[in-house]
Write an enzyme that holds these catalytic residues in place. Structure first.
Site, PDB file in Angstrom:
ATOM      1  N   ARG A  45       0.842  -1.208   0.000  1.00  0.00           N
ATOM      2  CA  ARG A  45       0.000   0.000   0.000  1.00  0.00           C
ATOM      3  C   ARG A  45       0.875   1.256   0.000  1.00  0.00           C
ATOM      4  O   ARG A  45       0.569   2.255  -0.618  1.00  0.00           O
ATOM      5  CB  ARG A  45      -0.970   0.021   1.190  1.00  0.00           C
ATOM      6  CG  ARG A  45      -1.785   1.303   1.180  1.00  0.00           C
ATOM      7  CD  ARG A  45      -2.971   1.412   2.127  1.00  0.00           C
ATOM      8  NE  ARG A  45      -3.046   0.453   3.192  1.00  0.00           N
ATOM      9  CZ  ARG A  45      -2.369   0.535   4.347  1.00  0.00           C
ATOM     10  NH1 ARG A  45      -1.565   1.558   4.580  1.00  0.00           N
ATOM     11  NH2 ARG A  45      -2.496  -0.394   5.260  1.00  0.00           N
ATOM     12  N   TYR A  97     -16.284  16.484 -15.909  1.00  0.00           N
ATOM     13  CA  TYR A  97     -16.585  15.050 -16.017  1.00  0.00           C
ATOM     14  C   TYR A  97     -17.656  14.658 -14.981  1.00  0.00           C
ATOM     15  O   TYR A  97     -17.563  15.055 -13.809  1.00  0.00           O
ATOM     16  CB  TYR A  97     -15.297  14.249 -15.783  1.00  0.00           C
ATOM     17  CG  TYR A  97     -15.504  12.762 -15.721  1.00  0.00           C
ATOM     18  CD1 TYR A  97     -15.836  12.044 -16.864  1.00  0.00           C
ATOM     19  CD2 TYR A  97     -15.391  12.079 -14.517  1.00  0.00           C
ATOM     20  CE1 TYR A  97     -16.037  10.679 -16.795  1.00  0.00           C
ATOM     21  CE2 TYR A  97     -15.584  10.706 -14.450  1.00  0.00           C
ATOM     22  CZ  TYR A  97     -15.911  10.019 -15.594  1.00  0.00           C
ATOM     23  OH  TYR A  97     -16.122   8.667 -15.531  1.00  0.00           O
ATOM     24  N   ASP A 170      -7.244  18.256 -14.910  1.00  0.00           N
ATOM     25  CA  ASP A 170      -7.543  16.882 -15.292  1.00  0.00           C
ATOM     26  C   ASP A 170      -7.160  16.772 -16.762  1.00  0.00           C
ATOM     27  O   ASP A 170      -7.849  17.299 -17.637  1.00  0.00           O
ATOM     28  CB  ASP A 170      -9.035  16.594 -15.062  1.00  0.00           C
ATOM     29  CG  ASP A 170      -9.415  15.168 -15.437  1.00  0.00           C
ATOM     30  OD1 ASP A 170      -8.731  14.568 -16.289  1.00  0.00           O
ATOM     31  OD2 ASP A 170     -10.421  14.659 -14.904  1.00  0.00           O
ATOM     32  N   LYS A 195      -7.969   5.849 -19.796  1.00  0.00           N
ATOM     33  CA  LYS A 195      -8.264   6.318 -21.156  1.00  0.00           C
ATOM     34  C   LYS A 195      -6.993   6.286 -22.011  1.00  0.00           C
ATOM     35  O   LYS A 195      -6.483   5.221 -22.283  1.00  0.00           O
ATOM     36  CB  LYS A 195      -8.879   7.709 -21.087  1.00  0.00           C
ATOM     37  CG  LYS A 195      -9.925   7.897 -19.965  1.00  0.00           C
ATOM     38  CD  LYS A 195     -11.210   7.131 -20.188  1.00  0.00           C
ATOM     39  CE  LYS A 195     -12.080   7.078 -18.940  1.00  0.00           C
ATOM     40  NZ  LYS A 195     -12.451   8.364 -18.362  1.00  0.00           N
TER      41      LYS A 195
HETATM   42  C1  PLP Z   1     -12.992   8.745 -17.028  1.00  0.00           C
HETATM   43  C2  PLP Z   1     -12.628  10.059 -16.461  1.00  0.00           C
HETATM   44  C3  PLP Z   1     -12.395  10.221 -15.089  1.00  0.00           C
HETATM   45  C4  PLP Z   1     -12.573   9.103 -14.098  1.00  0.00           C
HETATM   46  O1  PLP Z   1     -11.676   8.093 -14.296  1.00  0.00           O
HETATM   47  P1  PLP Z   1     -11.953   6.542 -13.906  1.00  0.00           P
HETATM   48  O2  PLP Z   1     -10.686   5.894 -14.265  1.00  0.00           O
HETATM   49  O3  PLP Z   1     -13.132   6.103 -14.713  1.00  0.00           O
HETATM   50  O4  PLP Z   1     -12.259   6.529 -12.448  1.00  0.00           O
HETATM   51  C5  PLP Z   1     -12.012  11.479 -14.650  1.00  0.00           C
HETATM   52  N1  PLP Z   1     -11.900  12.513 -15.483  1.00  0.00           N
HETATM   53  C6  PLP Z   1     -12.141  12.404 -16.810  1.00  0.00           C
HETATM   54  C7  PLP Z   1     -12.002  13.603 -17.690  1.00  0.00           C
HETATM   55  C8  PLP Z   1     -12.514  11.175 -17.349  1.00  0.00           C
HETATM   56  O5  PLP Z   1     -12.772  11.062 -18.649  1.00  0.00           O
END
Ligand code: PLP
Length: 384
Positions: A45, A97, A170, A195
């Site tokens: 962890r 998001y 982000d 992503k």
């Molecule tokens: C998908 C996404 C998230 C969240 O990510 P997860 O891996 O699904 O928890 C946060 N910000 C953006 C812009 C996203 O597309």
């Protein structure tokens, strides 16, 4: 070294065996010589060698001080929000998001409120900053209308008004291949590595990169205290995926531009209404994209002249190559209908304000041949 060389060369081979592929240290604990005397690892962890290599990799790509890997993008968003305390305020991009919106709602109950602002309007953003503002939360490009905020300008101006404000970006929709927010003055970069970074739709992962040791120590404490770390095998999958980031982003951006141009072609003008792609000169933030980004990215959104949920459903169920699914940034092209899928839980007024129409369709361009993708869209639009 150029970024695309750095990605590959910064992944060192295993010093123990010479293994060129990063070993998966699938272990929870580590043998100690005597109490507290160990090789820098005591419990997974807190620290894991595979995770450490991933964190180093993303730190180099984002020009940061250090990074932390989490079990999902939202786990990393949550860790950043835990830097705040009761009474602190957040300014966030208005078409944020959906999952982050939901999380901010939870924090509202804990006494941390969010003011949603159109951050493409710099004056409005800066004038929203109060003495209690602790965080400016940006996404650029946003989802699904691909709004671009000027990260450098907002970072400079916000810190002049309130030096304690942290600017968080982000960077999921862009990826470090397209832009590096820390270089533009931001303090923290967050990724849903689910992503573009992992890139193959096979892992859920989150990453935070910070610009200094102070933020790193605070966030490391939060990560160790809350425990949402990325597992060794998922670290390995992400390391494997990131190696082709530049190849993918270059191809996806090139294909996306061609597909956006196809949608804009006048032979489709009786069917297609608005097209959102930062690479097209009519896009409202095109010139910020030109200044801020290396590529225009692989996401395109568009709406239909017949602006109904039904007509959008007809298109998204008629494609053969574009698979109907949420998420984005993988090798396979995806199509989605935000109103009934990714933005289903977004309140109607916010959705309308953000310009997310009933017929809006979002494409995530994969690495297939672009002419095949265009042919697929062409036949799906004919179904209208
Ligand atoms: C998908 C996404 C998230 C969240 O990510 P997860 O891996 O699904 O928890 C946060 N910000 C953006 C812009 C996203 O597309």
């Amino acid at each position: 070294m150029k970024e695309e060389t750095k990605i590959i060369q910064n992944i060192l081979s295993d010093p123990l065996t010479g293994a060129i592929s990063t070993p998966i240290y699938q272990t929870s604990t580590y043998v100690q010589e005597s109490p507290g005397i160990h090789k820098g690892f005591d419990y997974t962890r807190t620290n894991n060698p595979t995770r450490k290599i991933l964190e180093k990799l993303i730190t180099n790509l984002e020009y940061g001080y250090a990074s932390l890997a989490f079990s999902s993008g939202l786990a990393s968003v949550d860790a950043v929000l835990k830097l705040l305390k009761i009474g602190d305020e957040i300014i966030a991009v208005d078409d944020i998001y959906g999952g982050t919106f939901r999380l901010l709602n939870l924090y509202k109950k804990l006494g941390i409120s969010t003011n949603f602002v159109d951050t493409t309007d710099i004056e409005k953003t800066i004038s929203s900053i109060s003495d209690n503002t602790k965080l400016i939360w940006l996404e650029s490009p946003t989802n699904p209308t691909l709004k671009i905020s000027d990260i450098e300008f907002i970072s400079n101006k916000s810190k002049k008004k309130n030096p304690t404000v942290l600017v968080v970006v982000d960077n999921t929709f862009a990826s470090p291949a397209i832009q590096n927010p820390l270089k533009l003055g931001a303090d923290i970069v967050v990724h849903s590595a689910t992503k573009y970074l992992s890139g193959h739709s096979d892992v859920l992962a989150g990453l935070i990169t910070v610009k200094n040791i102070d933020l790193y120590e605070k966030l490391k404490y939060i990560q160790n205290a809350t425990g949402g770390v990325l597992s060794p095998i998922d670290c390995w999958l992400t390391i494997r995926g990131v190696q082709t980031l530049y190849l993918r982003i270059k191809k996806q951006s090139k294909s996306a531009y061609k597909i956006a141009s196809f949608l804009k072609d006048k032979k489709n003008s009786d069917k297609i209404d608005k097209i959102y792609y930062p690479g097209l000169s009519h896009h409202k933030n095109h010139f910020i994209a030109v200044k801020q980004q290396r590529y225009f990215g692989g996401i395109i959104s568009f709406s239909l002249k017949k602006n109904t949920i039904e007509s959008a459903k007809q298109v998204v169920t008629s494609t053969r190559l574009f698979k109907l699914a949420e998420s984005l940034g993988g090798t396979k092209s995806l199509i989605c209908h935000p109103v009934t899928m990714t933005h289903k839980s977004t309140p109607l007024d916010i959705r309308i304000n953000a310009g997310i129409q009933d017929s809006m369709i979002r494409l995530s361009i994969g690495i297939e041949n672009v002419d095949d993708l265009i042919e697929d869209l062409d036949q799906a639009l004919k179904a209208l």
